[in-house]
Design a protein around this motif. Sequence first.
Motif, PDB file in Angstrom:
ATOM      1  N   ASP A 106      22.474  -3.518   4.300  1.00 15.77           N
ATOM      2  CA  ASP A 106      22.255  -2.420   5.259  1.00 15.77           C
ATOM      3  C   ASP A 106      20.777  -2.063   5.361  1.00 15.77           C
ATOM      4  OD1 ASP A 106      25.064  -1.739   5.946  1.00 15.77           O
ATOM      5  OD2 ASP A 106      25.191  -1.331   3.803  1.00 15.77           O
ATOM      6  N   ILE A 107      20.053  -2.195   4.243  1.00 16.87           N
ATOM      7  CA  ILE A 107      18.624  -1.896   4.211  1.00 16.87           C
ATOM      8  C   ILE A 107      17.928  -3.030   3.471  1.00 16.87           C
ATOM      9  CG2 ILE A 107      16.854  -0.287   3.406  1.00 16.87           C
ATOM     10  CD1 ILE A 107      19.031   1.903   3.415  1.00 16.87           C
ATOM     11  N   GLU A 108      16.787  -3.465   4.011  1.00 17.60           N
ATOM     12  CA  GLU A 108      16.057  -4.559   3.381  1.00 17.60           C
ATOM     13  C   GLU A 108      14.564  -4.288   3.481  1.00 17.60           C
ATOM     14  OE1 GLU A 108      15.584  -9.318   4.231  1.00 17.60           O
ATOM     15  OE2 GLU A 108      17.610  -8.478   4.195  1.00 17.60           O
ATOM     16  N   GLN A 109      13.861  -4.465   2.377  1.00 20.59           N
ATOM     17  CA  GLN A 109      12.425  -4.232   2.357  1.00 20.59           C
ATOM     18  C   GLN A 109      11.744  -5.353   1.578  1.00 20.59           C
ATOM     19  OE1 GLN A 109      10.314  -1.214   3.685  1.00 20.59           O
ATOM     20  NE2 GLN A 109       9.395  -3.245   3.679  1.00 20.59           N
ATOM     21  N   LYS A 110      10.706  -5.955   2.181  1.00 18.32           N
ATOM     22  CA  LYS A 110       9.978  -7.041   1.547  1.00 18.32           C
ATOM     23  C   LYS A 110       8.650  -6.526   0.995  1.00 18.32           C
ATOM     24  CE  LYS A 110      11.952 -10.601   4.561  1.00 18.32           C
ATOM     25  NZ  LYS A 110      11.654 -11.681   5.554  1.00 18.32           N
ATOM     26  N   LEU A 111       8.321  -6.982  -0.201  1.00 19.62           N
ATOM     27  CA  LEU A 111       7.033  -6.669  -0.815  1.00 19.62           C
ATOM     28  C   LEU A 111       6.210  -7.948  -0.860  1.00 19.62           C
ATOM     29  CD1 LEU A 111       8.060  -4.367  -3.806  1.00 19.62           C
ATOM     30  CD2 LEU A 111       7.418  -3.711  -1.498  1.00 19.62           C
ATOM     31  N   ASN A 112       5.000  -7.875  -0.349  1.00 16.06           N
ATOM     32  CA  ASN A 112       4.159  -9.070  -0.271  1.00 16.06           C
ATOM     33  C   ASN A 112       3.532  -9.438  -1.606  1.00 16.06           C
ATOM     34  OD1 ASN A 112       4.581  -9.350   2.536  1.00 16.06           O
ATOM     35  ND2 ASN A 112       3.062  -7.761   2.932  1.00 16.06           N
TER      36      ASN A 112
ATOM     37  N   SER B 261       0.831  -1.201   0.000  1.00 11.68           N
ATOM     38  CA  SER B 261       0.000   0.000   0.000  1.00 11.68           C
ATOM     39  C   SER B 261       0.867   1.253   0.000  1.00 11.68           C
ATOM     40  CB  SER B 261      -0.929   0.007   1.218  1.00 11.68           C
ATOM     41  OG  SER B 261      -1.645   1.220   1.295  1.00 11.68           O
ATOM     42  N   PHE B 262       1.911   1.258   0.825  1.00 14.80           N
ATOM     43  CA  PHE B 262       2.781   2.434   0.936  1.00 14.80           C
ATOM     44  C   PHE B 262       3.442   2.761  -0.394  1.00 14.80           C
ATOM     45  CE2 PHE B 262       6.883   4.444   1.738  1.00 14.80           C
ATOM     46  CZ  PHE B 262       6.521   5.505   2.557  1.00 14.80           C
ATOM     47  N   TYR B 263       4.096   1.782  -0.990  1.00 10.87           N
ATOM     48  CA  TYR B 263       4.807   2.038  -2.246  1.00 10.87           C
ATOM     49  C   TYR B 263       3.839   2.215  -3.414  1.00 10.87           C
ATOM     50  CZ  TYR B 263       9.001   0.838   0.351  1.00 10.87           C
ATOM     51  OH  TYR B 263      10.018   0.830   1.278  1.00 10.87           O
TER      52      TYR B 263
ATOM     53  N   PRO C 124      13.994  -6.028 -13.998  1.00 11.52           N
ATOM     54  CA  PRO C 124      13.038  -5.732 -12.928  1.00 11.52           C
ATOM     55  C   PRO C 124      12.418  -4.341 -13.047  1.00 11.52           C
ATOM     56  CG  PRO C 124      15.238  -5.303 -12.145  1.00 11.52           C
ATOM     57  CD  PRO C 124      15.387  -5.859 -13.539  1.00 11.52           C
ATOM     58  N   ARG C 125      11.404  -4.107 -12.216  1.00 17.07           N
ATOM     59  CA  ARG C 125      10.773  -2.801 -12.117  1.00 17.07           C
ATOM     60  C   ARG C 125      11.208  -2.153 -10.817  1.00 17.07           C
ATOM     61  NH1 ARG C 125       9.505  -1.783 -17.001  1.00 17.07           N
ATOM     62  NH2 ARG C 125       7.956  -0.232 -16.381  1.00 17.07           N
ATOM     63  N   VAL C 126      11.708  -0.931 -10.923  1.00 12.91           N
ATOM     64  CA  VAL C 126      12.097  -0.174  -9.736  1.00 12.91           C
ATOM     65  C   VAL C 126      10.830   0.435  -9.126  1.00 12.91           C
ATOM     66  CG1 VAL C 126      13.615   1.627  -8.867  1.00 12.91           C
ATOM     67  CG2 VAL C 126      14.305   0.272 -10.839  1.00 12.91           C
ATOM     68  N   ILE C 127      10.810   0.552  -7.791  1.00 11.58           N
ATOM     69  CA  ILE C 127       9.591   0.920  -7.072  1.00 11.58           C
ATOM     70  C   ILE C 127       9.599   2.405  -6.683  1.00 11.58           C
ATOM     71  CG2 ILE C 127       8.160   0.403  -5.056  1.00 11.58           C
ATOM     72  CD1 ILE C 127       8.387  -1.889  -7.047  1.00 11.58           C
ATOM     73  N   ASN C 128       8.449   3.060  -6.821  1.00 11.50           N
ATOM     74  CA  ASN C 128       8.285   4.435  -6.339  1.00 11.50           C
ATOM     75  C   ASN C 128       8.501   4.502  -4.828  1.00 11.50           C
ATOM     76  OD1 ASN C 128       7.457   6.188  -8.583  1.00 11.50           O
ATOM     77  ND2 ASN C 128       5.660   4.885  -8.729  1.00 11.50           N
ATOM     78  N   GLY C 129       9.314   5.453  -4.391  1.00  9.81           N
ATOM     79  CA  GLY C 129       9.433   5.744  -2.973  1.00  9.81           C
ATOM     80  C   GLY C 129      10.404   4.897  -2.193  1.00  9.81           C
ATOM     81  N   MET C 130      11.074   3.920  -2.812  1.00  6.81           N
ATOM     82  CA  MET C 130      11.983   3.069  -2.058  1.00  6.81           C
ATOM     83  C   MET C 130      13.313   3.772  -1.797  1.00  6.81           C
ATOM     84  SD  MET C 130      12.694  -0.964  -2.586  1.00  6.81           S
ATOM     85  CE  MET C 130      11.013  -1.346  -2.073  1.00  6.81           C
TER      86      MET C 130
ATOM     87  N   VAL D 274      12.191  -9.202  -2.402  1.00  9.14           N
ATOM     88  CA  VAL D 274      12.998  -8.581  -1.350  1.00  9.14           C
ATOM     89  C   VAL D 274      13.950  -7.604  -2.019  1.00  9.14           C
ATOM     90  CG1 VAL D 274      14.626  -8.946   0.528  1.00  9.14           C
ATOM     91  CG2 VAL D 274      12.859 -10.657   0.086  1.00  9.14           C
ATOM     92  N   HIS D 275      13.924  -6.352  -1.581  1.00 13.74           N
ATOM     93  CA  HIS D 275      14.814  -5.314  -2.104  1.00 13.74           C
ATOM     94  C   HIS D 275      15.889  -5.036  -1.065  1.00 13.74           C
ATOM     95  CE1 HIS D 275      12.165  -3.836  -5.528  1.00 13.74           C
ATOM     96  NE2 HIS D 275      11.425  -4.733  -4.918  1.00 13.74           N
ATOM     97  N   LYS D 276      17.154  -5.197  -1.476  1.00 15.49           N
ATOM     98  CA  LYS D 276      18.274  -5.032  -0.551  1.00 15.49           C
ATOM     99  C   LYS D 276      19.230  -3.947  -1.040  1.00 15.49           C
ATOM    100  CE  LYS D 276      18.320  -9.887   0.963  1.00 15.49           C
ATOM    101  NZ  LYS D 276      19.171 -11.096   1.123  1.00 15.49           N
ATOM    102  N   PHE D 277      19.769  -3.177  -0.076  1.00 20.92           N
ATOM    103  CA  PHE D 277      20.733  -2.123  -0.374  1.00 20.92           C
ATOM    104  C   PHE D 277      21.980  -2.317   0.489  1.00 20.92           C
ATOM    105  CE2 PHE D 277      16.588  -0.387  -1.338  1.00 20.92           C
ATOM    106  CZ  PHE D 277      16.770   0.383  -2.475  1.00 20.92           C
TER     107      PHE D 277
END
Length: 370
Positions: free
Chosen positions: A127-133, A21-23, A357-363, A138-141
């Motif tokens: 250092d940064i990890e975000q999961k999309l359901n 929802s956020f992204y 891949p597709r890059v995500i808005n706001g990440m 999983v997006h990692k930086f």
Amino acid sequence: MNLIPFQGLFPKTDLIADTDSFYGTAKYNYRQYLDSGFFERDPSEAFYVYQIKSEKYSHTGIVATVDIQDLIDNNVLPHEKTLSAKEQEQLQLTLERKAIIKPVLLAFKSFKAFRNFVKTKTESPADIEQKLNKNKEVHKFWKVSDGADVQLIMKMFKNKVSKSYIADGHHRCSVSQIIYNQAAKKAIPLGIKSLLSVLMPFEEMDIYDYNRVVEVGNTLKPFELMARLSDLFKITQLESQQKPKEKHSISMMIEDRWFMLHWRKSVLNEFKNEKIILDYQLLNEMVLKRILKIKDVREHPGITYVPGPDKFKGIKKAMKNLENGVAFMLFPLKPNELCYYADKGKTLPPKSTYFHPRVINGMIVQELNK
């Protein structure tokens, strides 16, 4: 190419209850999220090794800002025309946000030093990890701020990458140059000297087809359209829906029936002096312009573009409310074809490639200069 380290803004992941929802809403709600404290600025300038991973795929590259001069000097090459309406919307949103909230995706020809650098970094915890359901990604930086590593990246791309190719973000590249030029004239209170980008080797990407659904309206009845198309194609009716399996073949849906179209030799012979003949260009010139009388696909409201991964479901959805529509499914471009067109300064019709891949808005966000 000149890569420049930057201070990125990242979402505070502990405040995000629903990542999808956020992204998914960041495109229009970024300023509201920023003002509500959902983003924090990285305290130091850096590059970031970036990986998008799921059970089925893994794509790895680097996040940086690219010097605007590289766009001006055509070191960042487009291969598609932009859509005027989308360009206008993108400009308005960017000025409202005062930020670039989605990196441009750039492709480049890989080299060993880059592969080794990325491999070493990704062997350690991110250092940064975000999961999309929604798509189970999983997006990692991995932050790269050490002076020696920063200089190494800058040197590698300066010496090894003379040009890159826009995979996703033609409109953002165009808008960034508009902002740069307007800021130079002091016509707007913002400026931009470099553009937020994700750079990935071609080998880390997949190129899908990008298909067209066209509202024919009252210009041609279906049988008239078929008759006109038969001058250009050998037409075979299919028993069921089917995507083209090779270049110079196009699947077509009309009145809930599917056909396979193969360009006639007489048509291909018209372009025999071209080193590479692309179906997207042929369809645009021979069918959309000559038969359907669409003067400029950039301005025409009756075309819906359906990404390849949406497959037949996307085609049927776009066709659903059209009284007289036709769908064309094309075979995807190959990297060498894209590079050939871009290197020659040629541009394809809008939406001729769909990169994954597709890059995500706001990440990750780049603020514009004030």
